[in-house]
Design a protein around this motif. Structure first.
Motif, PDB file in Angstrom:
ATOM      1  N   CYS A 105     -19.963  51.216   8.083  1.00  0.00           N
ATOM      2  CA  CYS A 105     -21.209  50.479   8.275  1.00  0.00           C
ATOM      3  C   CYS A 105     -21.012  49.008   8.647  1.00  0.00           C
ATOM      4  CB  CYS A 105     -22.088  50.613   7.042  1.00  0.00           C
ATOM      5  SG  CYS A 105     -21.344  49.919   5.585  1.00  0.00           S
ATOM      6  N   ARG A 106     -19.813  48.488   8.517  1.00  0.00           N
ATOM      7  CA  ARG A 106     -19.525  47.164   9.098  1.00  0.00           C
ATOM      8  C   ARG A 106     -18.582  47.406  10.269  1.00  0.00           C
ATOM      9  NH1 ARG A 106     -18.074  43.139   4.056  1.00  0.00           N
ATOM     10  NH2 ARG A 106     -19.870  43.610   2.720  1.00  0.00           N
ATOM     11  N   VAL A 149     -13.024  46.064   1.498  1.00  0.00           N
ATOM     12  CA  VAL A 149     -13.917  44.968   1.123  1.00  0.00           C
ATOM     13  C   VAL A 149     -13.397  44.382  -0.186  1.00  0.00           C
ATOM     14  CG1 VAL A 149     -16.259  44.384   0.369  1.00  0.00           C
ATOM     15  CG2 VAL A 149     -15.926  45.975   2.284  1.00  0.00           C
ATOM     16  N   PRO A 153     -27.288  46.576   0.029  1.00  0.00           N
ATOM     17  CA  PRO A 153     -27.151  48.028  -0.149  1.00  0.00           C
ATOM     18  C   PRO A 153     -27.320  48.421  -1.612  1.00  0.00           C
ATOM     19  CG  PRO A 153     -25.264  47.108   1.063  1.00  0.00           C
ATOM     20  CD  PRO A 153     -26.045  45.950   0.508  1.00  0.00           C
ATOM     21  N   PHE A 184     -26.351  50.726  -4.077  1.00  0.00           N
ATOM     22  CA  PHE A 184     -25.495  51.780  -4.636  1.00  0.00           C
ATOM     23  C   PHE A 184     -24.530  51.192  -5.650  1.00  0.00           C
ATOM     24  CE2 PHE A 184     -21.355  50.989  -2.582  1.00  0.00           C
ATOM     25  CZ  PHE A 184     -21.697  50.158  -1.535  1.00  0.00           C
ATOM     26  N   ARG A 231     -20.590  51.447  -7.283  1.00  0.00           N
ATOM     27  CA  ARG A 231     -19.256  51.763  -6.725  1.00  0.00           C
ATOM     28  C   ARG A 231     -18.749  53.119  -7.174  1.00  0.00           C
ATOM     29  NH1 ARG A 231     -18.497  48.461  -2.413  1.00  0.00           N
ATOM     30  NH2 ARG A 231     -19.108  46.337  -2.962  1.00  0.00           N
ATOM     31  N   ALA A 253     -22.802  56.131  -3.864  1.00  0.00           N
ATOM     32  CA  ALA A 253     -23.241  56.537  -2.529  1.00  0.00           C
ATOM     33  C   ALA A 253     -22.168  56.334  -1.464  1.00  0.00           C
ATOM     34  CB  ALA A 253     -24.499  55.766  -2.120  1.00  0.00           C
ATOM     35  N   THR A 254     -22.457  56.964  -0.341  1.00  0.00           N
ATOM     36  CA  THR A 254     -21.707  56.781   0.906  1.00  0.00           C
ATOM     37  C   THR A 254     -22.739  56.624   2.013  1.00  0.00           C
ATOM     38  OG1 THR A 254     -19.871  58.182   0.164  1.00  0.00           O
ATOM     39  CG2 THR A 254     -20.134  57.902   2.544  1.00  0.00           C
ATOM     40  N   ALA A 255     -22.481  55.741   2.974  1.00  0.00           N
ATOM     41  CA  ALA A 255     -23.311  55.672   4.192  1.00  0.00           C
ATOM     42  C   ALA A 255     -22.359  55.553   5.375  1.00  0.00           C
ATOM     43  CB  ALA A 255     -24.262  54.485   4.145  1.00  0.00           C
ATOM     44  N   TYR A 257     -24.659  41.570  -2.728  1.00  0.00           N
ATOM     45  CA  TYR A 257     -24.104  40.992  -1.504  1.00  0.00           C
ATOM     46  C   TYR A 257     -24.986  39.826  -1.046  1.00  0.00           C
ATOM     47  CZ  TYR A 257     -20.859  44.894  -0.358  1.00  0.00           C
ATOM     48  OH  TYR A 257     -19.848  45.816  -0.328  1.00  0.00           O
ATOM     49  N   ARG A 260     -34.212  52.454   2.819  1.00  0.00           N
ATOM     50  CA  ARG A 260     -33.707  53.104   1.604  1.00  0.00           C
ATOM     51  C   ARG A 260     -34.216  52.374   0.366  1.00  0.00           C
ATOM     52  NH1 ARG A 260     -27.282  53.543   0.518  1.00  0.00           N
ATOM     53  NH2 ARG A 260     -27.386  51.370   1.210  1.00  0.00           N
ATOM     54  N   GLY A 280     -18.242  55.501  -1.285  1.00  0.00           N
ATOM     55  CA  GLY A 280     -17.499  55.073  -0.110  1.00  0.00           C
ATOM     56  C   GLY A 280     -16.799  53.761  -0.399  1.00  0.00           C
ATOM     57  N   GLU A 289     -12.867  54.393   5.685  1.00  0.00           N
ATOM     58  CA  GLU A 289     -13.550  54.418   4.389  1.00  0.00           C
ATOM     59  C   GLU A 289     -13.182  55.726   3.698  1.00  0.00           C
ATOM     60  OE1 GLU A 289     -17.577  52.830   4.287  1.00  0.00           O
ATOM     61  OE2 GLU A 289     -18.200  54.526   3.026  1.00  0.00           O
ATOM     62  N   TYR A 338     -27.638  50.052  10.502  1.00  0.00           N
ATOM     63  CA  TYR A 338     -27.273  50.163   9.087  1.00  0.00           C
ATOM     64  C   TYR A 338     -28.139  49.245   8.221  1.00  0.00           C
ATOM     65  CZ  TYR A 338     -24.856  49.602   4.659  1.00  0.00           C
ATOM     66  OH  TYR A 338     -24.567  49.518   3.321  1.00  0.00           O
ATOM     67  N   ASN A 378     -25.319  59.486   2.841  1.00  0.00           N
ATOM     68  CA  ASN A 378     -26.253  59.151   3.926  1.00  0.00           C
ATOM     69  C   ASN A 378     -25.488  59.170   5.239  1.00  0.00           C
ATOM     70  OD1 ASN A 378     -28.558  57.885   2.136  1.00  0.00           O
ATOM     71  ND2 ASN A 378     -26.646  56.982   1.419  1.00  0.00           N
TER      72      ASN A 378
HETATM   73  C1  3EB Z   1     -18.959  48.462   1.286  1.00  0.00           C
HETATM   74  O1  3EB Z   1     -18.121  48.341   0.394  1.00  0.00           O
HETATM   75  C2  3EB Z   1     -18.676  49.478   2.343  1.00  0.00           C
HETATM   76  O2  3EB Z   1     -24.739  51.609   1.956  1.00  0.00           O
HETATM   77  O3  3EB Z   1     -24.574  53.386   0.697  1.00  0.00           O
HETATM   78  C3  3EB Z   1     -19.845  51.923   1.020  1.00  0.00           C
HETATM   79  C4  3EB Z   1     -20.527  52.844   0.240  1.00  0.00           C
HETATM   80  C5  3EB Z   1     -20.574  51.155   1.922  1.00  0.00           C
HETATM   81  C6  3EB Z   1     -21.909  53.019   0.335  1.00  0.00           C
HETATM   82  C7  3EB Z   1     -24.064  52.419   1.312  1.00  0.00           C
HETATM   83  C8  3EB Z   1     -21.952  51.330   2.030  1.00  0.00           C
HETATM   84  C9  3EB Z   1     -22.620  52.248   1.231  1.00  0.00           C
HETATM   85  O4  3EB Z   1     -19.981  47.774   1.354  1.00  0.00           O
HETATM   86  C10 3EB Z   1     -19.892  50.169   2.817  1.00  0.00           C
END
Ligand code: 3EB
Length: 326
Positions: A310-311, A233, A212, A214, A216, A166-168, A203, A151, A229, A317, A144, A129
């Motif tokens: 995104c943070r 963290v 979010p 997704f 890992r 995923a990746t954003a 989270y 989403r 991504g 990343e 975000y 994304n």
């Molecule tokens: C994290 O660990 C970092 O919203 O799809 C990483 C991978 C992150 C995907 C997403 C966000 C996303 O939260 C951010």
């Protein structure tokens, strides 16, 4: 005509290649060609996507290769290609035309999940994304967080709680068009979580109203891991604010942990790993590359891209793929 037979774990192969896109597209196994930045030379083809993230150095094309001859097409705003086992899809949603980032994300996810789940390759494995100005807005108004709302609403019906990798990442191009692309397959993958990290969908509220959605990582077979991504963290908290070196080390520790958890053979970054590294500040790319080359001497491939994490406290990343080195 029947589809050609394929091995049970015949995999999409990812690579970074220098050839002109026109030549790559003549090859029957090419599922996707992804170019980065405004100056990439790219023909119009359903298999081709320009991602508006600027490469930090001279950039290669990301090429996906399937396991059988590829066919491709368009369906409304969505374009796709398939080798019978794997599906590449991409959709771009103009935010203004849809009434904002929430509605654009909802539209993109509703459209892509409906398309994917209705076909013979219904399992979403991996999504990318990319949106402009990802950190704009304060608190729950941050773009975000609003993207996460849309989403989750758009994918709810199709994905339930089995989320893809995923990746954003935030583009810095000022173009308010949400870009989403990804990989689906006939066979389901195995979602992998990182023991060092709280699962993103768990989270706590402080990161926004919609967690979010997704995983890992996604194992597509015994031998291949798709890496979401990954940033500095730990648990659910960002670590090492304003410290680039420490964020890189923490990110690498997270990647090591994910690869161990996935139990792929050769579970160490190396010749079988292809990485994309995103830096908020292009001036940080040299330090990041030096650290990666030192920690992973035989790295299979690296693309360095300027993009916002995104943070806002996160500077770097990394995502990618890993398979057992042959
Ligand atoms: C994290 O660990 C970092 O919203 O799809 C990483 C991978 C992150 C995907 C997403 C966000 C996303 O939260 C951010």
């Amino acid at each position: 005509m029947s589809m050609p037979m394929t091995e049970p774990d015949a995999l999409v192969r990812f690579g970074y290649e220098q050839a002109p896109a026109e030549l790559l597209l003549q090859q029957p196994d090419v599922l996707a060609v992804i170019g980065f930045g405004a100056s990439a030379a790219l023909p119009s083809d359903p298999r081709v996507l320009r991602v508006g993230l600027e490469p930090v150095q001279a950039s290669a094309l990301e090429v996906w290769r399937g396991v059988a001859p590829v066919h491709s097409g368009r369906d409304g705003d969505l374009r796709w290609s398939s080798d019978g086992e794997h599906l590449f899809f991409a959709i771009e949603a103009d935010e203004a035309a849809h009434g904002g980032i929430v509605a654009a994300a909802q539209y993109a996810y509703h459209t892509l999940t409906a398309f994917v789940s209705g076909g013979s390759t219904p399992h979403l494995l991996r999504l990318w994304n990319y949106l402009d100005a990802i950190n704009l807005g304060d608190g729950d108004e941050e773009r975000y967080r609003r993207f996460c709302d849309g989403r989750a609403q758009g994918m709810r019906a199709a994905a339930g709680t089995r989320y893809p990798a995923a990746t954003a990442i935030g583009r810095q191009d000022g173009v308010r068009v949400l870009q989403v692309y990804g990989l689906a397959a006939r066979n389901a993958g195995a979602a992998i979580e990182n023991p060092r990290q709280v699962s993103a969908w768990r989270y706590p509220r402080q990161y926004g109203p919609t967690a979010p959605t997704f995983a890992r990582g996604m194992r597509t077979s015994a031998a291949q891991l798709l890496i979401s991504g990954t940033a500095a963290v730990v648990g659910h908290a960002s670590r090492h604010e304003d410290d680039l070196d420490a964020q890189i080390e923490e990110t690498l520790a997270n990647l090591d942990s994910l690869l161990r958890q996935a139990a792929v053979p050769d579970a160490q970054l190396g010749a079988g790993s292809l990485l994309k590294a995103y830096v908020r500040d292009a001036a940080d790319a040299a330090v990041l590359e030096a650290a990666l080359r030192r920690r992973v001497p035989r790295l299979g491939g690296l693309l360095l891209l300027a993009g916002d994490i995104c943070r806002r406290e996160l500077l770097v990343e990394i995502d990618g793929s890993h398979h057992a080195a042959s």
